[in-house]
Design a protein around this motif. Structure first.
Motif, short mmCIF file in Angstrom:
data_model
loop_
_atom_site.label_atom_id
_atom_site.label_comp_id
_atom_site.label_asym_id
_atom_site.label_seq_id
_atom_site.Cartn_x
_atom_site.Cartn_y
_atom_site.Cartn_z
N ARG A 85 0.84 -1.19 0.00
CA ARG A 85 0.00 0.00 0.00
C ARG A 85 0.88 1.25 0.00
O ARG A 85 1.91 1.29 0.67
CB ARG A 85 -0.90 0.02 1.24
CG ARG A 85 -1.91 -1.10 1.31
CD ARG A 85 -2.86 -0.84 2.49
NE ARG A 85 -3.80 -1.93 2.67
CZ ARG A 85 -3.65 -2.89 3.57
NH1 ARG A 85 -2.60 -2.88 4.37
NH2 ARG A 85 -4.54 -3.85 3.69
N PRO A 86 0.46 2.30 -0.70
CA PRO A 86 1.18 3.58 -0.60
C PRO A 86 1.16 4.06 0.84
O PRO A 86 0.19 3.83 1.57
CB PRO A 86 0.39 4.51 -1.52
CG PRO A 86 -0.37 3.60 -2.43
CD PRO A 86 -0.68 2.37 -1.64
N ILE A 99 0.51 4.74 -9.52
CA ILE A 99 -0.10 6.05 -9.32
C ILE A 99 -1.58 5.84 -9.01
O ILE A 99 -2.31 5.20 -9.76
CB ILE A 99 0.05 6.93 -10.58
CG1 ILE A 99 1.53 7.15 -10.90
CG2 ILE A 99 -0.64 8.27 -10.37
CD1 ILE A 99 1.76 7.89 -12.20
N GLN A 100 -2.03 6.38 -7.88
CA GLN A 100 -3.43 6.29 -7.47
C GLN A 100 -3.94 7.69 -7.17
O GLN A 100 -3.31 8.43 -6.41
CB GLN A 100 -3.59 5.39 -6.24
CG GLN A 100 -3.09 3.96 -6.47
CD GLN A 100 -3.27 3.11 -5.24
OE1 GLN A 100 -4.27 3.20 -4.54
NE2 GLN A 100 -2.29 2.27 -4.97
N THR A 101 -5.06 8.07 -7.76
CA THR A 101 -5.58 9.43 -7.62
C THR A 101 -7.07 9.41 -7.33
O THR A 101 -7.76 8.42 -7.59
CB THR A 101 -5.35 10.24 -8.90
OG1 THR A 101 -6.19 9.71 -9.95
CG2 THR A 101 -3.91 10.19 -9.36
N ARG A 102 -7.56 10.54 -6.79
CA ARG A 102 -9.00 10.77 -6.67
C ARG A 102 -9.23 12.26 -6.48
O ARG A 102 -8.41 12.97 -5.88
CB ARG A 102 -9.62 9.98 -5.52
CG ARG A 102 -9.15 10.34 -4.14
CD ARG A 102 -9.65 9.34 -3.12
NE ARG A 102 -9.23 9.68 -1.77
CZ ARG A 102 -9.96 10.35 -0.91
NH1 ARG A 102 -11.17 10.78 -1.28
NH2 ARG A 102 -9.54 10.63 0.30
N VAL A 138 -3.24 12.39 -4.48
CA VAL A 138 -2.37 11.38 -5.09
C VAL A 138 -1.68 10.60 -3.98
O VAL A 138 -1.09 11.20 -3.07
CB VAL A 138 -1.31 12.02 -6.02
CG1 VAL A 138 -0.40 10.95 -6.61
CG2 VAL A 138 -1.97 12.82 -7.13
N LEU A 139 -1.78 9.29 -4.03
CA LEU A 139 -1.11 8.44 -3.07
C LEU A 139 0.31 8.15 -3.55
O LEU A 139 0.52 7.89 -4.75
CB LEU A 139 -1.88 7.14 -2.87
CG LEU A 139 -3.36 7.29 -2.47
CD1 LEU A 139 -3.96 5.94 -2.14
CD2 LEU A 139 -3.51 8.24 -1.30
N LEU A 140 1.26 8.17 -2.63
CA LEU A 140 2.67 8.09 -2.99
C LEU A 140 3.39 6.99 -2.23
O LEU A 140 2.98 6.61 -1.13
CB LEU A 140 3.38 9.42 -2.67
CG LEU A 140 2.83 10.69 -3.31
CD1 LEU A 140 3.51 11.90 -2.69
CD2 LEU A 140 3.06 10.66 -4.81
N PRO A 156 1.27 11.29 5.99
CA PRO A 156 1.14 9.83 6.06
C PRO A 156 -0.28 9.39 5.74
O PRO A 156 -1.25 10.07 6.08
CB PRO A 156 1.52 9.49 7.51
CG PRO A 156 2.24 10.69 8.02
CD PRO A 156 1.67 11.87 7.28
N LEU A 157 -0.42 8.24 5.12
CA LEU A 157 -1.72 7.66 4.84
C LEU A 157 -1.98 6.59 5.91
O LEU A 157 -1.49 5.47 5.82
CB LEU A 157 -1.76 7.04 3.44
CG LEU A 157 -3.11 6.50 2.98
CD1 LEU A 157 -4.12 7.64 2.86
CD2 LEU A 157 -2.99 5.76 1.67
#
Length: 332
Positions: free
Chosen positions: A57-58, A89-92, A101-103, A131-132
């Motif tokens: 997971r990012p 690359i994951q976006t919403r 954007v998740l990094l 942080p996510l």
């Protein structure tokens, strides 16, 4: 990672490089194929084998906005296209504007900024990475809303759900599959994972098993929309009864250092909250919360006279301890 199982027909196969002497391709041979449609990143030419590797997971999140507000639509479209091409690359979109954007790390922001500028002509501004975090259920919780019984039930849908810890995400039923119309069942199944993207503290809920315990409808008045609206109400209540705990992403690290810097470096790392693993006078390993990785790296040159070498990679998570649970703003 996107995994699609589309049926189609390969119309042509060409070996790239030296020709083949037989009908087969030896291991390591590169080939190009033609089919009835253009393949995309993440498409498979055969079903995925069991135990196929998956990306971690990012661990970080940032908000991307255009330097020129007039480029907002172009920026969002460009990020969606890049996400389609690259599984990393994951976006919403966000309600207040901008795109989340998740990094996996700070370097990814630099790469994204360069691609947006060179390939799409859009200058992007990246907010500081945060942080996510994740949430996991602490125990089991259950709730339901029944047609005609609960005064706060404004929807023509009976839904009962139980939430409990699990491995990954799973959805089960304790009711007969035929007790609801297919569209009603599908509405519940689709809505549960969407609701779990924001837990009690606003973070995604993972390792969660959800069970449908009650169901009912009024023919011909009930609609799938009733179940889409009822399910989040029941699920959030069940999740609140189960309780959740927040986990923070961690990085595994290795530090190569001169022997006389061992003491100062390990003292700084443990002071930041690192859990040390194997160590020697010239090598220190362990795990550290992702939010503190950049801080540790900034201290390293001064503690090692510029001779230290840092390497880290995302590596699981651990419960947040010693401070209040971080709360995510709605829509983030």
């Amino acid at each position: 990672m996107r995994q699609k199982l589309d049926s189609g027909q390969v119309t042509r196969l060409e070996v790239v490089g030296s020709g083949l002497r037989g009908p087969g391709s030896p291991p390591g041979t590169s080939a190009s194929s033609r089919a009835c449609r253009a393949p995309g990143v993440g498409d498979r030419l055969s079903p995925a084998p069991e135990g196929a590797p998956a990306f971690a997971r990012p661990s970080m999140e940032t908000v991307v906005t255009p330097a020129d507000p007039a480029d907002a639509a172009r920026l969002h479209a460009a990020l969606l296209l890049l996400a389609e091409q690259d599984p990393l690359i994951q976006t919403r979109g966000l309600p207040e504007g901008g795109t989340s954007v998740l990094l996996y790390g700070e370097v990814q922001k630099e790469v994204l900024a360069e691609r947006l500028r060179d390939e799409f002509g859009v200058e992007a501004v990246f907010a500081d990475s945060t942080p996510l975090y994740l949430e996991r259920p602490v125990g089991a919780g259950e709730d339901w809303r029944e047609i005609g019984r609960h005064a706060d039930n404004t929807f023509l849908a009976t839904v009962g759900l139980r939430v409990e810890p699990g491995t990954g995400y799973s959805f089960r039923r304790e009711v007969e599959l035929g007790s609801l119309l297919h569209s009603f069942n599908q509405a519940i199944e689709d809505t549960v994972p969407l609701t779990l993207t924001e837990g009690l503290y606003g973070w995604p809920v993972v390792d969660c098993a959800v069970t449908l315990t009650r169901s009912g409808f009024v023919a011909p008045l009930s609609t799938a929309g009733d179940f889409r609206k009822q399910t989040p109400v029941v699920l959030r209540s069940a999740l609140a009864r189960a309780g959740t705990r927040v986990y923070e992403p961690c990085h595994a690290f290795e530090v190569e250092l001169p022997a006389d810097a061992f003491g100062p470096v390990t003292a700084k790392l443990t002071g930041l909250g690192a859990e040390l693993g194997d160590t020697s006078p010239t090598l220190v390993t362990g795990t550290l919360p992702a939010r503190l990785v950049n801080q540790a790296k900034r201290h390293l040159p001064g503690l090692t006279r510029g001779e230290g070498v840092w390497w880290s990679t995302p590596s699981g998570d651990r419960p947040v301890t010693g401070r209040a649970f971080p709360v995510r703003r709605p829509g983030r």
